[in-house]
Motif scaffolding. Structure first.
Motif, PDB file in Angstrom:
ATOM      1  N   THR A   1       0.919  -1.287  -0.085  1.00 29.29           N
ATOM      2  CA  THR A   1      -0.074   0.104   0.176  1.00 29.29           C
ATOM      3  C   THR A   1       1.021   1.200   0.013  1.00 29.29           C
ATOM      4  OG1 THR A   1      -1.718  -1.214   1.204  1.00 29.29           O
ATOM      5  CG2 THR A   1      -1.902   1.273   1.037  1.00 29.29           C
ATOM      6  N   ILE A   2       0.648   1.927  -1.074  1.00 26.80           N
ATOM      7  CA  ILE A   2       1.469   3.158  -1.121  1.00 26.80           C
ATOM      8  C   ILE A   2       0.430   4.440  -1.052  1.00 26.80           C
ATOM      9  CG2 ILE A   2       3.226   4.587  -2.726  1.00 26.80           C
ATOM     10  CD1 ILE A   2       3.855   1.670  -3.821  1.00 26.80           C
ATOM     11  N   ALA A   3       0.906   5.370  -0.408  1.00 26.61           N
ATOM     12  CA  ALA A   3       0.374   6.977  -0.304  1.00 26.61           C
ATOM     13  C   ALA A   3       1.234   7.853  -0.712  1.00 26.61           C
ATOM     14  CB  ALA A   3      -0.098   7.143   1.002  1.00 26.61           C
ATOM     15  N   VAL A   4       1.087   8.739  -1.686  1.00 23.45           N
ATOM     16  CA  VAL A   4       1.607   9.973  -2.181  1.00 23.45           C
ATOM     17  C   VAL A   4       1.137  11.227  -1.907  1.00 23.45           C
ATOM     18  CG1 VAL A   4       2.632  10.971  -4.496  1.00 23.45           C
ATOM     19  CG2 VAL A   4       2.328   8.393  -4.399  1.00 23.45           C
ATOM     20  N   PRO A   5       1.762  11.851  -1.358  1.00 19.05           N
ATOM     21  CA  PRO A   5       1.407  13.082  -0.576  1.00 19.05           C
ATOM     22  C   PRO A   5       0.758  14.000  -1.573  1.00 19.05           C
ATOM     23  CG  PRO A   5       3.779  12.806  -0.066  1.00 19.05           C
ATOM     24  CD  PRO A   5       3.352  11.832  -1.028  1.00 19.05           C
ATOM     25  N   ALA A   6      -0.320  14.676  -1.327  1.00 16.25           N
ATOM     26  CA  ALA A   6      -1.272  15.480  -2.236  1.00 16.25           C
ATOM     27  C   ALA A   6      -0.470  16.730  -2.866  1.00 16.25           C
ATOM     28  CB  ALA A   6      -2.426  16.048  -1.297  1.00 16.25           C
ATOM     29  N   GLU A   7       0.642  17.069  -2.000  1.00 16.21           N
ATOM     30  CA  GLU A   7       1.437  18.272  -2.513  1.00 16.21           C
ATOM     31  C   GLU A   7       1.955  17.668  -3.943  1.00 16.21           C
ATOM     32  OE1 GLU A   7       1.391  17.075   0.433  1.00 16.21           O
ATOM     33  OE2 GLU A   7       0.760  18.880   1.796  1.00 16.21           O
TER      34      GLU A   7
ATOM     35  N   TYR B   1      -2.835   3.740  -3.270  1.00 15.12           N
ATOM     36  CA  TYR B   1      -3.251   2.790  -4.210  1.00 15.12           C
ATOM     37  C   TYR B   1      -2.476   1.535  -3.508  1.00 15.12           C
ATOM     38  CZ  TYR B   1       1.540   2.987  -6.180  1.00 15.12           C
ATOM     39  OH  TYR B   1       2.759   3.381  -6.324  1.00 15.12           O
ATOM     40  N   ILE B   2      -3.010   0.250  -3.886  1.00 16.49           N
ATOM     41  CA  ILE B   2      -2.250  -1.004  -3.739  1.00 16.49           C
ATOM     42  C   ILE B   2      -1.923  -1.695  -4.850  1.00 16.49           C
ATOM     43  CG2 ILE B   2      -2.934  -3.271  -2.767  1.00 16.49           C
ATOM     44  CD1 ILE B   2      -5.427  -1.995  -1.446  1.00 16.49           C
ATOM     45  N   ALA B   3      -0.534  -2.044  -4.773  1.00 11.87           N
ATOM     46  CA  ALA B   3       0.276  -2.878  -5.781  1.00 11.87           C
ATOM     47  C   ALA B   3       0.430  -4.421  -5.294  1.00 11.87           C
ATOM     48  CB  ALA B   3       1.487  -1.931  -6.173  1.00 11.87           C
ATOM     49  N   THR B   4      -0.218  -5.166  -6.189  1.00  7.56           N
ATOM     50  CA  THR B   4      -0.014  -6.642  -5.814  1.00  7.56           C
ATOM     51  C   THR B   4       1.098  -7.045  -6.853  1.00  7.56           C
ATOM     52  OG1 THR B   4      -2.245  -6.781  -4.891  1.00  7.56           O
ATOM     53  CG2 THR B   4      -1.144  -8.986  -5.437  1.00  7.56           C
ATOM     54  N   PHE B   5       2.015  -7.927  -6.442  1.00 13.15           N
ATOM     55  CA  PHE B   5       3.138  -8.213  -7.435  1.00 13.15           C
ATOM     56  C   PHE B   5       3.842  -9.673  -6.615  1.00 13.15           C
ATOM     57  CE2 PHE B   5       4.837  -4.977  -4.815  1.00 13.15           C
ATOM     58  CZ  PHE B   5       5.962  -5.289  -4.250  1.00 13.15           C
ATOM     59  N   GLU B   6       4.555 -10.203  -7.562  1.00 16.75           N
ATOM     60  CA  GLU B   6       5.496 -11.310  -6.823  1.00 16.75           C
ATOM     61  C   GLU B   6       7.009 -11.040  -6.753  1.00 16.75           C
ATOM     62  OE1 GLU B   6       3.685 -15.685  -8.131  1.00 16.75           O
ATOM     63  OE2 GLU B   6       4.225 -14.459  -9.754  1.00 16.75           O
ATOM     64  N   VAL B   7       7.649 -11.275  -6.091  1.00 14.55           N
ATOM     65  CA  VAL B   7       8.996 -11.039  -5.813  1.00 14.55           C
ATOM     66  C   VAL B   7       9.911 -12.389  -6.181  1.00 14.55           C
ATOM     67  CG1 VAL B   7       8.650  -9.494  -4.240  1.00 14.55           C
ATOM     68  CG2 VAL B   7       9.167 -11.775  -3.423  1.00 14.55           C
ATOM     69  N   TYR B   8      11.025 -12.018  -6.489  1.00 11.46           N
ATOM     70  CA  TYR B   8      12.047 -13.398  -6.923  1.00 11.46           C
ATOM     71  C   TYR B   8      12.346 -14.022  -5.573  1.00 11.46           C
ATOM     72  CZ  TYR B   8      13.328 -11.746 -11.862  1.00 11.46           C
ATOM     73  OH  TYR B   8      13.190 -11.636 -12.826  1.00 11.46           O
ATOM     74  N   PRO B   9      12.250 -15.180  -5.558  1.00 18.05           N
ATOM     75  CA  PRO B   9      12.486 -16.162  -4.277  1.00 18.05           C
ATOM     76  C   PRO B   9      13.939 -15.912  -3.838  1.00 18.05           C
ATOM     77  CG  PRO B   9      12.625 -17.502  -6.289  1.00 18.05           C
ATOM     78  CD  PRO B   9      12.166 -16.197  -6.727  1.00 18.05           C
ATOM     79  N   GLU B  10      14.284 -15.779  -2.621  1.00 17.66           N
ATOM     80  CA  GLU B  10      15.557 -15.600  -1.874  1.00 17.66           C
ATOM     81  C   GLU B  10      15.741 -16.966  -1.382  1.00 17.66           C
ATOM     82  OE1 GLU B  10      15.466 -12.534   0.967  1.00 17.66           O
ATOM     83  OE2 GLU B  10      14.820 -11.058  -0.377  1.00 17.66           O
ATOM     84  N   PHE B  11      17.052 -17.452  -1.886  1.00 12.73           N
ATOM     85  CA  PHE B  11      17.448 -18.739  -1.574  1.00 12.73           C
ATOM     86  C   PHE B  11      18.920 -18.909  -1.700  1.00 12.73           C
ATOM     87  CE2 PHE B  11      16.866 -18.899  -5.825  1.00 12.73           C
ATOM     88  CZ  PHE B  11      17.689 -19.629  -6.554  1.00 12.73           C
ATOM     89  N   THR B  12      19.479 -19.857  -1.057  1.00  6.15           N
ATOM     90  CA  THR B  12      20.941 -19.872  -1.206  1.00  6.15           C
ATOM     91  C   THR B  12      21.345 -21.423  -1.746  1.00  6.15           C
ATOM     92  OG1 THR B  12      21.708 -18.669   0.749  1.00  6.15           O
ATOM     93  CG2 THR B  12      23.239 -20.363   0.125  1.00  6.15           C
ATOM     94  N   VAL B  13      21.900 -21.617  -2.886  1.00  2.00           N
ATOM     95  CA  VAL B  13      21.968 -22.647  -3.464  1.00  2.00           C
ATOM     96  C   VAL B  13      22.859 -23.752  -2.774  1.00  2.00           C
ATOM     97  CG1 VAL B  13      22.800 -24.008  -5.658  1.00  2.00           C
ATOM     98  CG2 VAL B  13      21.844 -21.692  -5.797  1.00  2.00           C
ATOM     99  N   ALA B  14      22.550 -24.814  -2.626  1.00  2.00           N
ATOM    100  CA  ALA B  14      23.004 -25.978  -1.788  1.00  2.00           C
ATOM    101  C   ALA B  14      23.133 -27.239  -2.379  1.00  2.00           C
ATOM    102  CB  ALA B  14      22.538 -25.854  -0.455  1.00  2.00           C
ATOM    103  N   GLY B  15      23.657 -28.247  -1.671  1.00  2.00           N
ATOM    104  CA  GLY B  15      23.635 -29.628  -2.225  1.00  2.00           C
ATOM    105  C   GLY B  15      24.415 -29.989  -3.158  1.00  2.00           C
ATOM    106  N   PHE B  16      25.514 -29.355  -3.348  1.00  2.00           N
ATOM    107  CA  PHE B  16      26.614 -29.703  -4.580  1.00  2.00           C
ATOM    108  C   PHE B  16      27.127 -31.102  -4.134  1.00  2.00           C
ATOM    109  CE2 PHE B  16      28.194 -25.486  -6.000  1.00  2.00           C
ATOM    110  CZ  PHE B  16      26.606 -24.966  -6.272  1.00  2.00           C
ATOM    111  N   ASP B  17      27.533 -31.336  -2.949  1.00  2.00           N
ATOM    112  CA  ASP B  17      27.961 -32.651  -2.466  1.00  2.00           C
ATOM    113  C   ASP B  17      27.033 -34.011  -2.571  1.00  2.00           C
ATOM    114  OD1 ASP B  17      26.554 -31.578  -0.645  1.00  2.00           O
ATOM    115  OD2 ASP B  17      27.886 -32.170   1.186  1.00  2.00           O
ATOM    116  N   SER B  18      25.987 -33.650  -3.007  1.00  2.00           N
ATOM    117  CA  SER B  18      24.590 -34.682  -3.083  1.00  2.00           C
ATOM    118  C   SER B  18      24.587 -35.003  -4.557  1.00  2.00           C
ATOM    119  CB  SER B  18      23.369 -34.163  -2.372  1.00  2.00           C
ATOM    120  OG  SER B  18      22.986 -33.081  -3.282  1.00  2.00           O
ATOM    121  N   ILE B  19      25.424 -34.480  -5.173  1.00  2.00           N
ATOM    122  CA  ILE B  19      25.079 -34.536  -6.633  1.00  2.00           C
ATOM    123  C   ILE B  19      26.068 -35.739  -7.353  1.00  2.00           C
ATOM    124  CG2 ILE B  19      25.093 -33.587  -9.103  1.00  2.00           C
ATOM    125  CD1 ILE B  19      24.351 -31.088  -8.085  1.00  2.00           C
ATOM    126  N   ALA B  20      25.581 -36.639  -7.717  1.00  2.00           N
ATOM    127  CA  ALA B  20      26.380 -37.724  -8.446  1.00  2.00           C
ATOM    128  C   ALA B  20      26.313 -37.622 -10.039  1.00  2.00           C
ATOM    129  CB  ALA B  20      26.012 -38.990  -8.227  1.00  2.00           C
TER     130      ALA B  20
END
Length: 436
Positions: A16-22, A105-124
């Motif tokens: 929710t964003i409010a822009v001043p009347a001025e 006004y109200i702005a509804t949107f998606e954001v990119y997921p935040e994550f750390t790539v892991a599991g390299f040592d589990s890959i064969a």
């Protein structure tokens, strides 16, 4: 400017964003002043129209224009302030836009997921190795000869692998049907191009002979109007030609741009191309295993906007590849959703690996890759120069190299097993990756 953010799901944000009347009135007045300089109003000279008249005539339009610009600008300011990374354009719902009041006004949107790539040592990963043996080279030469086969007319009866020139008329219940007739068609017996029984029914036929074939269309035939129906084909054989393999001579070599080097030179060139194909096949199989491993180890939620964009891209590619009069949006989205999801998730994971490991394209590898591709052409230096003069193509190669560096980064921690195989096994296409 006031901003509040609500997390409505793992990726969706309701801001929710409010822009001043001025600020709103400043933007409206700016547009009215711009309009006043160019407005043409009866009874007034251009640029001399009183502001009260300008406001009466144009204020509503100026306010709507200001609304659009303010939403765009304030939304950008808000996501920067809140450290959000939108994955697509927002859906905007006005709350208040009255003269003298704040714009809300109200702005509804998606954001990119935040994550750390892991599991390299589990890959064969199983890494193949192979050589181009003399027998592999001989087989490839036979393949090339068969791909350039020629047909010579003969007087004998037709047999499998002969090419027939035919006219035919197909009828169902005595009536010709669309697509069931043709003249001067070239047909190689045994190619499986026609419905079952058609080619078999022409074995033993001679030039000038007419045969009547009573055949049934398969139940799963692509044209549903014909599926399962019985048809009568009247076929006239115009000519019969037998296949002739080309000799390994200068004329044959010239078709591949190789001149004055004889059989040994031709074999050396073919071997070089096979070795190039082998290297690429092994590299691709390793990469696919790494990507499958990254997907399995890093399940992440996909922003709908990114998925929709990728589905639309795949739709366009499908239409471009297969042609026809169909429009991309007419293709069902579900046909592409699994592939699109895989590509989007991998794109996010690869980008995060690059970020976490501060990877940049290795320019030496970029040049090496361009040289490798250029070596397949008669004038490799011209091809290399072309890449370095075209930023778009050069950046595409850099992207490929960066992906290879991501694979190398994963392989440093993955479990890698080396396996020696034959050339044929190494270059055999891998099975399609399983859908997530």
């Amino acid at each position: 400017m006031q901003v509040s953010v609500e997390n409505t799901s793992a990726l969706e944000r309701r801001m929710t964003i409010a822009v001043p009347a001025e600020r709103v009135e400043t933007e409206v007045n700016k547009r009215l002043q711009q309009t006043a300089r160019r407005a043409k109003v009866p009874g007034f000279r251009p640029g001399k129209v009183p502001m009260s008249v300008i406001r009466q005539r144009y204020e509503d339009a100026a306010r709507q224009e200001a609304f659009g610009d303010l939403v765009q600008a304030s939304f950008y300011e808000a996501v920067v302030e809140q450290k959000l990374n939108p994955a697509g354009a927002p859906a905007v719902e006005p709350k208040s836009f009255e003269k003298g009041k704040d714009l809300e006004y109200i702005a509804t949107f998606e954001v990119y997921p935040e994550f750390t790539v892991a599991g390299f040592d589990s890959i064969a990963v199983e890494r193949l190795s192979a050589d181009v043996a003399d027998a592999d080279l001989d087989n490839m030469l036979e393949v090339l000869r068969k791909q350039n086969i020629r047909f010579e007319a003969v007087e004998r009866a037709a047999q499998n692998e002969d090419q027939l020139n035919i006219d035919f008329v197909g009828k169902i219940d005595g009536e010709a049907f669309a697509g069931g007739s043709a003249k001067g068609t070239q047909l190689v017996l045994g190619s499986g191009r026609m419905i079952p029984g058609f080619e078999e029914g022409l074995v033993g036929a001679k030039a000038g002979e007419e045969r009547v074939l009573n055949l049934a269309f398969p139940e799963d035939y692509q044209n549903l109007d014909l599926a399962g129906k019985t048809a009568e084909f009247t076929v006239t054989v115009n000519s019969v030609s037998e296949p002739k393999l080309p000799e390994l001579n200068e004329e044959f070599f010239a078709q591949f741009g190789i001149k004055e080097s004889g059989v040994d030179g031709f074999r050396a060139e073919v071997r070089k191309n096979m070795e190039r194909e082998l290297r690429q096949a092994i590299k691709t199989k390793v990469k696919n295993q790494v990507m499958d491993g990254l997907l399995a180890a890093n399940p992440i939620e996909v922003p709908k906007a990114l998925l929709e964009n990728e589905v639309n891209r795949l739709r366009v590619q499908a239409v471009q590849q297969f042609g026809g009069n169909i429009k991309p949006e007419q293709l069902p989205a579900e046909l592409f959703e699994e592939q699109a999801k895989r590509r989007v998730v991998l794109g996010l994971i690869i980008a995060e690996v690059v970020k976490q490991n501060e990877l940049k394209p290795d320019e030496a590898r970029v040049r090496e890759m361009i040289q490798e591709m250029a070596s397949a052409y008669q004038e490799p230096e011209q091809v290399i120069a072309w890449y370095y003069k075209n930023d778009q193509q050069l950046n595409e190669v850099r992207s490929v190299v960066l992906e290879e560096q991501v694979v190398d980064t994963v392989l440093q921690k993955a479990t890698v097993t080396d396996k020696s195989v034959s050339y044929e096994e190494a270059v055999k296409p891998a099975q399609a990756p399983a859908a997530d």
